[in-house]
Every structure is written in structure tokens, then in C-alpha cells.
Design a protein around this motif. Structure first.
Motif, short mmCIF file in Angstrom:
data_model
loop_
_atom_site.label_atom_id
_atom_site.label_comp_id
_atom_site.label_asym_id
_atom_site.label_seq_id
_atom_site.Cartn_x
_atom_site.Cartn_y
_atom_site.Cartn_z
N ALA A 269 -16.00 -107.61 -97.06
CA ALA A 269 -16.73 -108.86 -97.62
C ALA A 269 -17.92 -109.38 -96.80
CB ALA A 269 -15.70 -110.08 -97.43
N ARG A 270 -17.93 -108.84 -95.50
CA ARG A 270 -19.11 -109.06 -94.67
C ARG A 270 -20.31 -108.41 -95.26
NH1 ARG A 270 -19.58 -107.57 -88.55
NH2 ARG A 270 -20.42 -105.51 -89.14
N ALA A 271 -20.20 -107.27 -95.64
CA ALA A 271 -21.38 -106.52 -96.04
C ALA A 271 -21.96 -107.07 -97.19
CB ALA A 271 -20.74 -105.05 -96.38
N GLU A 272 -21.29 -107.87 -98.06
CA GLU A 272 -21.79 -108.48 -99.31
C GLU A 272 -22.42 -109.85 -98.79
OE1 GLU A 272 -22.15 -106.54 -101.97
OE2 GLU A 272 -21.23 -105.08 -100.94
N ARG A 273 -22.09 -110.40 -97.87
CA ARG A 273 -22.18 -111.85 -97.56
C ARG A 273 -23.86 -112.05 -97.19
NH1 ARG A 273 -18.94 -112.51 -93.47
NH2 ARG A 273 -17.06 -112.65 -94.94
N GLN A 274 -24.29 -113.18 -97.77
CA GLN A 274 -25.59 -113.60 -97.34
C GLN A 274 -25.35 -114.98 -96.30
OE1 GLN A 274 -28.37 -112.18 -98.03
NE2 GLN A 274 -27.35 -110.63 -99.13
N PRO A 275 -25.54 -115.00 -95.05
CA PRO A 275 -25.03 -115.99 -94.30
C PRO A 275 -26.05 -117.17 -94.40
CG PRO A 275 -25.26 -114.01 -93.04
CD PRO A 275 -25.82 -113.46 -94.37
N VAL A 276 -27.30 -117.17 -94.96
CA VAL A 276 -28.07 -118.19 -94.95
C VAL A 276 -27.67 -119.19 -96.08
CG1 VAL A 276 -30.38 -118.95 -95.66
CG2 VAL A 276 -30.16 -117.26 -94.01
N ALA A 277 -26.91 -118.61 -97.31
CA ALA A 277 -26.38 -119.30 -98.34
C ALA A 277 -24.85 -119.48 -98.20
CB ALA A 277 -26.94 -118.72 -99.59
N ALA A 278 -24.35 -119.34 -97.10
CA ALA A 278 -22.81 -119.47 -96.81
C ALA A 278 -22.66 -120.44 -95.93
CB ALA A 278 -22.08 -118.04 -96.51
N ARG A 479 -30.56 -103.39 -90.95
CA ARG A 479 -30.30 -102.22 -91.77
C ARG A 479 -29.01 -101.38 -91.61
NH1 ARG A 479 -31.47 -97.51 -89.86
NH2 ARG A 479 -33.06 -98.09 -88.55
N ARG A 480 -28.60 -101.44 -90.28
CA ARG A 480 -27.20 -100.86 -89.98
C ARG A 480 -26.09 -101.50 -90.33
NH1 ARG A 480 -27.73 -95.93 -86.99
NH2 ARG A 480 -25.61 -96.16 -86.68
N THR A 481 -26.07 -102.75 -90.15
CA THR A 481 -24.96 -103.41 -90.34
C THR A 481 -25.19 -104.77 -91.47
OG1 THR A 481 -25.60 -104.75 -88.33
CG2 THR A 481 -23.86 -103.01 -87.83
N PRO A 482 -25.04 -104.53 -92.58
CA PRO A 482 -25.32 -105.82 -93.65
C PRO A 482 -24.36 -107.01 -93.55
CG PRO A 482 -25.56 -103.36 -94.79
CD PRO A 482 -25.14 -103.05 -93.02
N GLY A 483 -24.77 -108.02 -93.30
CA GLY A 483 -24.00 -109.19 -93.31
C GLY A 483 -23.94 -109.69 -92.12
N VAL A 484 -24.34 -109.20 -91.01
CA VAL A 484 -24.51 -109.46 -89.67
C VAL A 484 -25.72 -110.68 -89.60
CG1 VAL A 484 -25.12 -108.66 -87.29
CG2 VAL A 484 -23.19 -107.55 -88.67
N VAL A 485 -25.70 -111.41 -88.74
CA VAL A 485 -26.83 -112.20 -88.59
C VAL A 485 -27.33 -112.16 -87.27
CG1 VAL A 485 -25.32 -114.18 -88.36
CG2 VAL A 485 -27.43 -114.84 -89.08
N THR A 486 -28.43 -112.53 -86.82
CA THR A 486 -29.11 -112.72 -85.55
C THR A 486 -29.79 -114.09 -85.64
OG1 THR A 486 -31.26 -111.59 -86.30
CG2 THR A 486 -29.56 -110.35 -85.35
N ILE A 487 -29.46 -114.72 -84.39
CA ILE A 487 -30.03 -116.21 -84.38
C ILE A 487 -30.76 -116.47 -83.01
CG2 ILE A 487 -28.95 -118.17 -84.06
CD1 ILE A 487 -26.33 -117.32 -85.17
N ALA A 488 -32.04 -116.86 -83.25
CA ALA A 488 -32.81 -117.19 -82.03
C ALA A 488 -32.78 -118.56 -81.41
CB ALA A 488 -34.22 -116.81 -82.54
N GLU A 489 -32.34 -118.26 -80.12
CA GLU A 489 -32.78 -119.51 -79.23
C GLU A 489 -34.24 -119.69 -79.23
OE1 GLU A 489 -31.47 -121.79 -75.33
OE2 GLU A 489 -31.98 -119.66 -75.14
#
Length: 774
Positions: A269-278, A479-489
């Protein structure tokens, strides 16, 4: 696969010097070469040690280092000599080096049998009869800084050869990058911490030193003894160790995972997820002080159930990478690839992540690529001079944090870091990385006075190499891990932090909204009577709310170092403090952006956070604190059930003010809208807000005055019934119970530019949510 003996050739470590020997005698080695070997200064020990067949097939010379041995014998088992012997005795040659000739035409699979004067007897395999475990392609990628799975070739990896004399040969391949080292030795509990027995070979010009040691397996302790370019020997932890010894001890440990993951459904499910809209509601945790003395396994039982019950969609773990000083909270890392051994082994951490996933909770890891610890046994001056750190002190030293800054201009260092980011996502199934201190990486003059920094090649203050690294890291991770998110402080106005790298952005998924955090906390700290003069501090965030994809962070940084707990920031008596806290949380959860709340705030932690003690769990025995806890649970429940709060979270279409200017009443009111399928949230305004194409709107009304407002006329997007789905003043949260009897009736008729309105009761120091009934 059969066991490959090491041939005496330049390709596999020999300097290529032609040698000859008397018939039947050993291949000779010059005395000064043996001395260099014994001093640990021989970069190609395989050219001296191990098997070396004579060119005429008359025998195989074998040399080993056993300084204190009484006898050394080679057992060559199934390959008997012509006289039928299965063993060949070696003779002492020089300084603990033993040599002999096996009367065989080819190198057999052999073992070394050693006796000592005290009667001890050991039979071991010979590390110097094996080919390198790194391929030429790996070395090429390392040299170019493009090996995306660096941990699979460097560090300590259990390795197997099949078809040996006594079955499969199992051991560990050790490999470390130290390009300017004069020599590297391997020392550990498997050789009595005597590195003289295990000098490592340098693989060409790659800067990689390697050695396969048979019979060393998972759990072994080890270090690298590095002879630096400065001529000084230092013992070093492995930069790519997957496991580290528990502090204050500093050795690395071999680890081979045997964990069987159970989160296949989550990962798919993660690979299909769009975190910005979840939905993303995050509970930030410092594991060592959430509850004291817990292991990974205990946390998998206790933390998972707690977070699941509260309804958070994610946890964010403050750094779990190995760090020697607990008071650093994990931000001074020494082993970037090793989960903190204070909690157990790496598979224990896998269990925690797995359990969270099976409970429907994502895992974000705090990650620190901006600076690293100064400990002399770790990365600092690793091969005798700056290697991982920038050699320019104006770029390589962080005076505010007292730590080294990575050399972002070096390919191999950038590779080390972005491969580490991929490692946590692939090997430990992390769903995101919160990248610490991005602002400190972006600016050359960060925390520096005039004259303490040097400009980039264009004369500017931007760290161009760090920008390149961040773009490379983000592009590789996504590219390698779709659905993962990076967050900048990131606390500045750097443009395009969450824009894709293809548009010259930094490529992060989210950015912490530090402006919202500071402004809203400043506002909340005022007594209600003064808040009308600071009304704009709560509305200003909407001027820029959609310039980036934001997270609203109430993090550990806001409840430490004299800042007090979130509860204690609130003015008034205890009832007012708790009411202010509940109202603030209700406003926060409805505001555009994803939420992040540091542990303890979910029940009104009284004392300021300290890493040396656990949370004040006893407060949950008090109804007023249990009320805050219940509110957070309900906030998360309604939030995740209300697409209007997250589907169009990062676009102006998902938000509209009802009244941004009611400073006299200290009231803020706005509507949140979801994005319809195939359209924008703007299409849901007015009478269309309850259409089948989109979920119902949600209206938020926050009153930061200490008095209720009766008959308060509220403009609304549409007529009809609006259910009061959340009220932070409810008696169940120990509020005063002022409310609207469960719903309000909006009637058609323009009010302040809105097509409908209702007269409502607004409770004191409270936030109320209304959702239009379909």
C-alpha cells in the motif's frame, strides 16, 4: 561454488614482483617486506601470506603469522601429498611468520593447526587464501560515488563459500574505505584483539581495504586499526557497521539478520501512497525517555498499542542511529548504519517497525546528515586527515554544535550519506526521513560571523555542494522507495524546498513550518485580554501556507532548555491552561499542514522534557489530563475520517477564511475542503460543498477569549445541518460543556460574503469543528 584460492597475481593483491625459489623451497620474500608486514605497513598482505603456487608446479608456498606459536601445521585433508601425508609442518621464518611448502601442484582447501607453549591448540582457516569479496563493478561505483547500496559491499557482511573441505565455509567479509591510510588491520574478539594476525589488503586505487575471515559470524566484536597518513595508529569503529557495541564501549559488531517481515500489505500500500494528499498525524518520540529502560521488543508491545489507541498515523523517532552520548538525544552520530544498541540488536528494531506497520502506523526516522560526532574512534580524521569532514575549517566545523560537517563536495561522502538514507528505507522499512538541520547545510555563513566563512564559486553564501547532495539524496530515495517521504527541518525562506528536483527544487516531500510554530506559540502565551493586539500572528501563516508542503511541528525543541512544557506555555490558572492547550490543539489539527506533536503533550505533560527521565505518566490518573488525552484521540479519529482536512492540504483550494479579522472576540473561523475526484477543492465551495464528487466541508471555529460568545453569527459555505463533530470544551475533556447540542442549522442568506449563516454558541478558550451533514 568452489572455494577460490588467492592466486599470486597483481589483479588479486600481489605487487607483481617476479619471484623464484630453489626446487622444493618456499617462494622467497625479502626481509624488509616481512618487517613491513609485521609492522602492519604492508598494503598487500595477500602477496606474502596465504598460498602461492610455484610457477613450475613443484609446490605451494604457504605463509602465516602466528607470533607466539610453538608449532604450525597445514592440514590439507583430501589433497594428500605424493607420500600420502595429509599435513605439512611449517617452520618459523622471521618474527612470528611461519612458512612451508605443500608438495602439491595446486592449492588445496586447507586449515592451519597451531599449538602454543601453554598447551593450547587451535585449528583455523586461512583468510589469505580467498579472493576479494568485492567485484570490480562495485569498486568502480564506489570511486564514482554512485553505489546506492553501499552497505552491501562495505562494512561487515557474513559471507558463504560452498564446497569446502569440511563443508561450506562461512565467515565475514570486512571492507572499509580509507583511501589515504598507509595500512589497515582487523582486530576483534576472534583474534584476541591482535591486529597483527589480520592485516587487510588494499583493492587497487579504490581506497577500499578488504579481508574475508572464515569462521567469524554474527555477534563478533571488531575494530579497524588504521595507520593514518599522519603515521599514527588509531582504532576505529566501522563506518558501515550494522551493529555497534553498547556505549560506553566502542567496538562494532557483525550482524546477520534473520528477521521475517510481516508487513507485506503495508509495504504494498505504501508504494501506491501519495503522502501529501493523505492523512499524517505524527507522534514524535524520544525512545529512551518515553518509558525508561525499554528494549525494542518491549517498545513493540507498549508503544505500538499506545500510539494505535491515540489514532496517530505515524510516529517520528528521534535519532535511532548509534550515538555514544545519550544527552545528545542522538544528534551526534558515530555509526550511521547501526540502530542504537542500548535497546537491543537490529532485528529488534525491525520488529518494532514491523509491529507499527501491522498496526497501521507509519515510521519516520530523524536523520542527521548535516554534522557528525567528534569522537576519535569514529569518523573524525578517519585515515589520518579529514576524510568524511570538509578539510576547510570554515566549512568543516560547526561551532554552534561542536561537531564536524560532512564534505559535501566529495563524491564518496555524498554516496555514504544518500546510501544511508536508502538503507533505512529499504533494510528497516522506514516510511520517511525527517532531515535535521537543513538550514545549517544550505548556507555557508550559518552560525558564522563575518570573516568566518568563505563564499561559493559565484561569490554567494549558498553551499552549492550541499544543495547537490540534498537533491541527489531526495531523488534517489524517491526513485528507489516509492511512497516514502522526506521532511526538511528548514527554518529560512529558501525557495523550492518541496519542489521536485526536476524543477530545480530540493526535492523534499515536506518542510517543517517553523514560522507557524513560533507565531502560534507566541500568540498562545499571551493572556486572553492581550491577544486581540496580536491577532495577526495566528493568521499570517496563511499568507504562505501553500508555498511549500508543510508539517506543523510542536517538537521536542519547543519543550526543553527552559522553554517549559506545552501546557506551561499557556497563561492563566490550571483550568485555563488546560483549556488553552485543548483549544490550541484543535486549531492546529484543523490548520493546513500535517501535524507533529512531541510526546507528553498529548496528556498535558507538566514538567519540561528531559532525556534523563521518563514522561509524567502519573498525570493520567488525573481527570483533567486524561481529558487532554481523550481529546487527542478524538482529534485523530475525526481528522482521519475527514478528507477535507488532508486531501487538498497543500493547495489554496483546500482552505478559505470565514472570518480572519475578528480580533475583538479573539475568534478565528475557516472552512476546510477536500479535493473532488478529477477536480479542485474550489469546486466544492458554495452549494457544491456536499456534492458526491467530494467529501463534506469542515468548519473550524477557535475562540481564544476567556469568555463564551452567545448568538455568534457564523458565515457558512452552504445551508443545511452542520454537525458539531468536535468541541474541545466538552465535559468529557473536563471542559465547561458549552456547546451547540450536537448540531447547528444554517439558513440561506448572505453573511460577510458567505451564502449561508447560523447563530452559534462559541465556548470559552475552545475550538469547535462542524461538518456538513450529507
Amino acid at each position: 561454488m568452489t572455494l577460490p584460492p588467492t592466486p599470486s597475481s597483481p589483479e588479486h593483491g600481489s605487487p607483481g614482483t617476479a619471484r623464484s625459489s630453489a626446487p622444493g623451497g618456499p617462494v622467497p620474500v625479502a626481509l624488509d617486506e616481512l618487517d613491513a608486514l609485521l609492522r602492519g605497513e604492508h598494503g598487500q598482505p595477500h602477496s606474502v601470506l596465504g598460498p602461492h603456487p610455484a610457477a613450475d608446479g613443484s609446490g605451494v608456498t604457504v605463509r602465516v603469522v602466528r607470533p607466539f606459536a610453538e608449532t604450525v601445521t597445514i592440514r590439507h585433508g583430501s589433497a594428500p601429498a605424493p607420500d600420502g601425508a595429509l599435513e605439512t609442518a611449517l617452520s618459523h621464518e622471521h618474527g612470528g611468520v611461519w612458512v612451508g611448502v605443500l608438495p602439491l601442484a595446486e592449492t588445496p582447501d586447507y586449515r592451519i593447526s597451531v599449538t602454543y607453549p601453554d598447551g593450547a591448540h587451535h585449528v583455523t582457516d586461512d583468510p589469505y587464501r580467498f579472493l576479494p569479496t568485492l567485484r570490480e563493478g562495485d569498486l568502480h561505483l564506489i570511486g564514482e560515488g554512485r553505489h546506492e547500496q553501499l552497505w552491501t559491499v562495505l562494512g561487515a557482511r557474513v559471507h558463504r563459500y560452498s564446497g569446502g573441505l569440511e563443508g561450506d565455509v562461512v565467515g565475514t567479509s570486512f571492507a572499509v574505505w580509507a583511501p589515504r591510510a598507509r595500512a589497515v588491520r582487523l582486530k576483534g574478539d576472534f583474534n584476541g584483539w591482535d591486529g597483527q594476525q589480520h592485516p587487510m589488503r588494499q583493492l587497487g586505487t579504490s581506497g577500499v581495504w578488504e579481508l574475508f575471515v572464515p569462521d567469524v559470524g554474527s555477534g563478533a566484536h571488531y575494530k579497524y586499526a588504521v595507520l593514518g597518513s599522519d603515521g599514527v595508529w588509531t582504532d576505529r569503529a566501522d563506518p558501515l557497521a550494522g551493529w555497534a557495541q553498547e556505549p560506553p564501549e566502542t567496538a562494532s559488531r557483525v550482524f546477520e539478520s534473520s528477521y521475517a517481515w510481516g508487513d507485506d500489505a503495508w509495504m504494498a500500500a505504501r508504494a501506491e501512497r501519495q503522502p501529501v494528499a493523505a492523512p499524517m498525524s505524527t507522534y514524535e518520540v524520544h525512545l529512551a525517555s518515553w518509558r525508561r529502560g525499554r528494549t525494542w521488543e518491549q517498545l513493540a508491545d507498549e508503544l505500538v498499542g499506545y500510539v494505535s489507541d491515540l489514532g496517530f498515523t505515524h510516529v517520528e523517532l528521534m535519532p535511532v542511529m548509534q550515538h555514544p552520548f545519550g544527552g545528545s538525544w542522538g544528534y551526534h552520530v558515530t555509526s550511521y548504519f547501526a540502530p542504537d544498541s542500548r535497546f537491543g540488536d537490529p532485528d529488534g528494531f525491525r520488529l518494532l517497525v514491523d509491529r507499527l506497520h501491522q498496526a497501521g502506523v507509519g515510521v519516520i526516522l530523524d536523520w542527521v546528515p548535516g554534522h557528525f560526532a567528534t569522537d576519535p574512534w569514529a569518523l573524525a580524521r578517519f585515515d589520518g586527515q579529514p576524510l568524511y569532514e570538509d578539510p576547510n575549517p570554515q566549512r568543516g566545523w560547526h561551532k554552534e554544535w561542536g561537531s564536524h560537517i560532512f564534505d559535501f563536495g566529495r563524491n564518496e561522502v555524498r554516496n555514504f550519506l544518500y546510501a544511508n538514507a536508502v538503507y533505512w528505507c529499504e533494510e528497516f522499512h522506514a516510511d520517511g526521513l525527517r532531515v535535521d538541520g537543513v538550514a545549517s547545510m544550505l548556507y555557508l555563513d550559518y552560525s558564522r560571523e563575518e570573516g568566518e566563512w568563505s563564499p561559493n564559486r559565484f561569490g554567494g553564501r549558498e553551499n552549492l555542494e550541499a544543495v547537490q547532495f540534498l537533491q541527489e539524496m531526495n531523488a534517489t530515495v524517491y526513485r528507489r522507495t516509492p511512497g516514502v517521504v522526506t521532511i526538511a527541518e528548514e527554518s529560512t525562506s529558501w525557495p523550492g524546498v518541496t519542489q521536485p528536483t526536476s524543477a530545480d527544487g530540493l526535492g523534499f516531500g515536506f518542510k517543517w513550518n517553523m514560522g507557524w510554530m513560533h507565531d502560534s506559540l507566541d500568540y498562545a502565551a499571551y493572556e486572553p485580554i492581550y491577544r486581540s493586539h496580536h491577532h495577526g500572528e495566528m493568521t499570517f501563516s496563511l499568507v504562505y501556507a501553500f508555498s511549500e508542503n508543510f508539517v506543523l511541528p510542536i517538537s521536542h525543541d519547543e519543550v526543553v532548555h527552559g522553554k517549559g512544557s506545552l501546557l506551561r506555555k499557556m497563561p492563566g490558572d490550571r483550568w485555563q491552561q488546560l483549556a488553552n492547550l485543548r483549544a490550541y490543539l484543535g486549531f492546529m489539527w484543523a490548520h493546513p499542514g500535517k501535524q507533529l506533536l512531541f510526546m507528553g503533550a498529548e496528556f498535558g505533560q507538566e514538567s519540561e522534557w528531559a532525556e534523563s527521565r521518563e514522561l509524567d505518566w502519573w498525570l493520567l490518573d488525573h481527570p483533567e489530563h486524561l481529558g487532554v488525552h481523550a481529546l487527542v484521540r478524538d482529534l485523530n479519529r475525526v481528522y482521519t475520517d475527514t478528507p477535507a482536512l488532508w486531501t487538498a492540504d497543500a493547495t489554496p483550494d483546500g482552505f478559505a477564511w470565514i472570518d480572519a479579522n475578528d480580533a475583538p472576540h479573539n475568534v478565528f473561523s475557516f472552512v476546510r475542503r477536500s479535493a473532488p475526484l478529477g477536480g479542485s477543492a474550489a469546486a466544492t465551495s458554495g452549494e457544491g460543498s456536499g456534492s458526491a464528487e467530494a467529501a463534506p466541508d469542515l468548519v473550524c471555529v477557535s475562540n481564544f477569549a476567556a469568555v463564551p460568545h452567545e448568538g455568534y453569527r457564523l458565515g457558512l459555505p452552504a445551508a443545511g445541518v452542520w454537525d458539531e463533530v468536535l468541541n474541545t470544551d466538552a465535559e468529557s475533556y473536563t471542559g465547561s460543556g458549552v456547546g451547540n447540542l450536537g448540531s447547528i442549522e444554517a439558513v440561506a442568506g448572505d453573511h460577510a460574503g458567505h451564502p449561508a449563516h447560523a447563530d452559534i454558541r462559541v465556548p470559552p478558550l475552545a475550538t469547535v469543528w462542524f461538518r456538513r451533514r450529507a
